[in-house]
Design a protein around this motif. Structure first.
Motif, PDB file in Angstrom:
ATOM      1  N   LEU A   1      11.653   3.915  -6.624  1.00 60.93           N
ATOM      2  CA  LEU A   1      12.434   2.689  -6.618  1.00 60.93           C
ATOM      3  C   LEU A   1      11.939   1.885  -5.420  1.00 60.93           C
ATOM      4  CD1 LEU A   1      16.033   4.087  -7.256  1.00 60.93           C
ATOM      5  CD2 LEU A   1      14.483   3.016  -8.905  1.00 60.93           C
ATOM      6  N   PRO A   2      11.103   0.886  -5.664  1.00 60.32           N
ATOM      7  CA  PRO A   2      10.548   0.123  -4.547  1.00 60.32           C
ATOM      8  C   PRO A   2      11.590  -0.824  -3.964  1.00 60.32           C
ATOM      9  CG  PRO A   2       9.828  -0.812  -6.618  1.00 60.32           C
ATOM     10  CD  PRO A   2      10.617   0.425  -6.964  1.00 60.32           C
ATOM     11  N   MET A   3      11.557  -0.983  -2.674  1.00 63.06           N
ATOM     12  CA  MET A   3      12.398  -1.967  -2.012  1.00 63.06           C
ATOM     13  C   MET A   3      11.586  -3.235  -1.803  1.00 63.06           C
ATOM     14  SD  MET A   3      15.288  -0.488  -1.521  1.00 63.06           S
ATOM     15  CE  MET A   3      15.178   0.708  -2.844  1.00 63.06           C
ATOM     16  N   ARG A   4      12.266  -4.349  -1.776  1.00 58.43           N
ATOM     17  CA  ARG A   4      11.588  -5.606  -1.467  1.00 58.43           C
ATOM     18  C   ARG A   4      11.100  -5.585  -0.030  1.00 58.43           C
ATOM     19  NH1 ARG A   4      15.357 -10.400  -3.972  1.00 58.43           N
ATOM     20  NH2 ARG A   4      15.216  -9.690  -6.105  1.00 58.43           N
ATOM     21  N   PHE A   5      10.095  -6.393   0.236  1.00 56.10           N
ATOM     22  CA  PHE A   5       9.615  -6.527   1.611  1.00 56.10           C
ATOM     23  C   PHE A   5      10.781  -6.966   2.499  1.00 56.10           C
ATOM     24  CE2 PHE A   5       8.160  -9.062   5.150  1.00 56.10           C
ATOM     25  CZ  PHE A   5       7.228  -8.219   5.728  1.00 56.10           C
ATOM     26  N   GLY A   6      10.909  -6.321   3.633  1.00 52.54           N
ATOM     27  CA  GLY A   6      11.928  -6.714   4.599  1.00 52.54           C
ATOM     28  C   GLY A   6      13.264  -6.036   4.424  1.00 52.54           C
ATOM     29  N   ALA A   7      13.338  -4.941   3.658  1.00 48.94           N
ATOM     30  CA  ALA A   7      14.601  -4.215   3.486  1.00 48.94           C
ATOM     31  C   ALA A   7      14.896  -3.444   4.774  1.00 48.94           C
ATOM     32  CB  ALA A   7      14.518  -3.267   2.291  1.00 48.94           C
ATOM     33  N   LEU A   8      15.913  -3.888   5.498  1.00 46.65           N
ATOM     34  CA  LEU A   8      16.244  -3.313   6.798  1.00 46.65           C
ATOM     35  C   LEU A   8      17.653  -2.745   6.789  1.00 46.65           C
ATOM     36  CD1 LEU A   8      14.999  -6.251   9.057  1.00 46.65           C
ATOM     37  CD2 LEU A   8      13.743  -4.181   8.425  1.00 46.65           C
ATOM     38  N   THR A   9      17.853  -1.730   7.623  1.00 43.55           N
ATOM     39  CA  THR A   9      19.181  -1.175   7.836  1.00 43.55           C
ATOM     40  C   THR A   9      19.279  -0.745   9.297  1.00 43.55           C
ATOM     41  OG1 THR A   9      20.844   0.338   6.956  1.00 43.55           O
ATOM     42  CG2 THR A   9      18.587   1.160   7.112  1.00 43.55           C
ATOM     43  N   ASP A  10      20.481  -0.435   9.722  1.00 43.84           N
ATOM     44  CA  ASP A  10      20.707  -0.153  11.139  1.00 43.84           C
ATOM     45  C   ASP A  10      20.043   1.127  11.641  1.00 43.84           C
ATOM     46  OD1 ASP A  10      22.160  -2.472  11.468  1.00 43.84           O
ATOM     47  OD2 ASP A  10      24.078  -1.490  11.068  1.00 43.84           O
ATOM     48  N   SER A  11      19.953   2.147  10.779  1.00 38.47           N
ATOM     49  CA  SER A  11      19.428   3.425  11.264  1.00 38.47           C
ATOM     50  C   SER A  11      19.100   4.355  10.099  1.00 38.47           C
ATOM     51  CB  SER A  11      20.464   4.113  12.159  1.00 38.47           C
ATOM     52  OG  SER A  11      21.572   4.526  11.382  1.00 38.47           O
ATOM     53  N   ASP A  12      18.425   5.445  10.411  1.00 35.22           N
ATOM     54  CA  ASP A  12      18.150   6.477   9.415  1.00 35.22           C
ATOM     55  C   ASP A  12      19.456   7.073   8.890  1.00 35.22           C
ATOM     56  OD1 ASP A  12      15.530   5.958  10.069  1.00 35.22           O
ATOM     57  OD2 ASP A  12      15.032   8.021  10.599  1.00 35.22           O
TER      58      ASP A  12
ATOM     59  N   ALA B   1       0.826  -1.207   0.000  1.00 30.98           N
ATOM     60  CA  ALA B   1       0.000   0.000   0.000  1.00 30.98           C
ATOM     61  C   ALA B   1       0.864   1.264   0.000  1.00 30.98           C
ATOM     62  CB  ALA B   1      -0.942  -0.005   1.206  1.00 30.98           C
ATOM     63  N   VAL B   2       1.970   1.233   0.715  1.00 32.52           N
ATOM     64  CA  VAL B   2       2.880   2.379   0.712  1.00 32.52           C
ATOM     65  C   VAL B   2       3.457   2.563  -0.686  1.00 32.52           C
ATOM     66  CG1 VAL B   2       5.083   3.265   1.598  1.00 32.52           C
ATOM     67  CG2 VAL B   2       3.423   2.231   3.168  1.00 32.52           C
ATOM     68  N   LEU B   3       3.918   1.478  -1.296  1.00 31.63           N
ATOM     69  CA  LEU B   3       4.487   1.561  -2.646  1.00 31.63           C
ATOM     70  C   LEU B   3       3.452   2.046  -3.659  1.00 31.63           C
ATOM     71  CD1 LEU B   3       6.637  -1.689  -2.788  1.00 31.63           C
ATOM     72  CD2 LEU B   3       7.366   0.631  -2.201  1.00 31.63           C
ATOM     73  N   ALA B   4       2.246   1.528  -3.573  1.00 30.71           N
ATOM     74  CA  ALA B   4       1.191   1.926  -4.513  1.00 30.71           C
ATOM     75  C   ALA B   4       0.857   3.410  -4.357  1.00 30.71           C
ATOM     76  CB  ALA B   4      -0.059   1.069  -4.305  1.00 30.71           C
ATOM     77  N   ALA B   5       0.785   3.886  -3.120  1.00 34.01           N
ATOM     78  CA  ALA B   5       0.482   5.306  -2.888  1.00 34.01           C
ATOM     79  C   ALA B   5       1.588   6.185  -3.464  1.00 34.01           C
ATOM     80  CB  ALA B   5       0.318   5.569  -1.389  1.00 34.01           C
TER      81      ALA B   5
END
Length: 142
Positions: A73-84, A61-65
């Motif tokens: 550039l959509p990220m795959r589900f579960g794209a994680l990183t340590d911090s902002d 829903a976020v990607l579609a909006a």
């Protein structure tokens, strides 16, 4: 806390996400990280993130909006990183690459097509048009 990344877009992209929620239970609040003319849409990542239906739907829903208002550039589900901060550094370090990919997608539309067939009808058609296959089928049935 770990940062969940939904998408990257241009800093000028309209971000109409007020009615959208992120992944997790309760749903995470969406925010943006901007650097070098780019923006990443992110949220806090829930502990033990797994591909649950509610989270997959929230991610999509976020990607579609975002896609409604322009190139992302959509990220795959579960794209994680340590911090902002890591996201900000990534945007700055790879600004040229991300900008080029966004440029390449400008005025493009993604379409997903799924095809279905009736297996019985397909087999009947193959047997009707292929004598060798028909003979092999008759031998197997005997």
């Amino acid at each position: 806390m770990t940062t969940y990344v939904y998408a990257i877009t241009r800093e000028s992209h309209p971000l109409r996400l007020a009615d959208r929620e992120g992944v997790g239970a309760p749903p995470a609040r969406l925010r943006t990280v901007a650097a070098a003319g780019l923006t990443a849409v992110v949220s806090d990542a829930p502990e033990g993130l797994r591909p649950r239906r509610r989270d997959l739907v929230a991610h999509e829903a976020v990607l579609a909006a975002l896609a409604t208002d322009g190139v992302v550039l959509p990220m795959r589900f579960g794209a994680l990183t340590d911090s902002d901060d890591v996201v900000r550094d990534e945007l700055s370090a790879h600004r040229t690459d991300y900008s080029a990919r966004l440029d390449a997608l400008e005025d493009r539309v993604e379409i997903n097509v799924k095809g279905f067939h009736s297996e019985d009808a397909l087999l009947r058609e193959l047997l009707a048009t292929d004598a060798g296959l028909r003979q092999a089928n008759e031998e197997l049935r005997a």
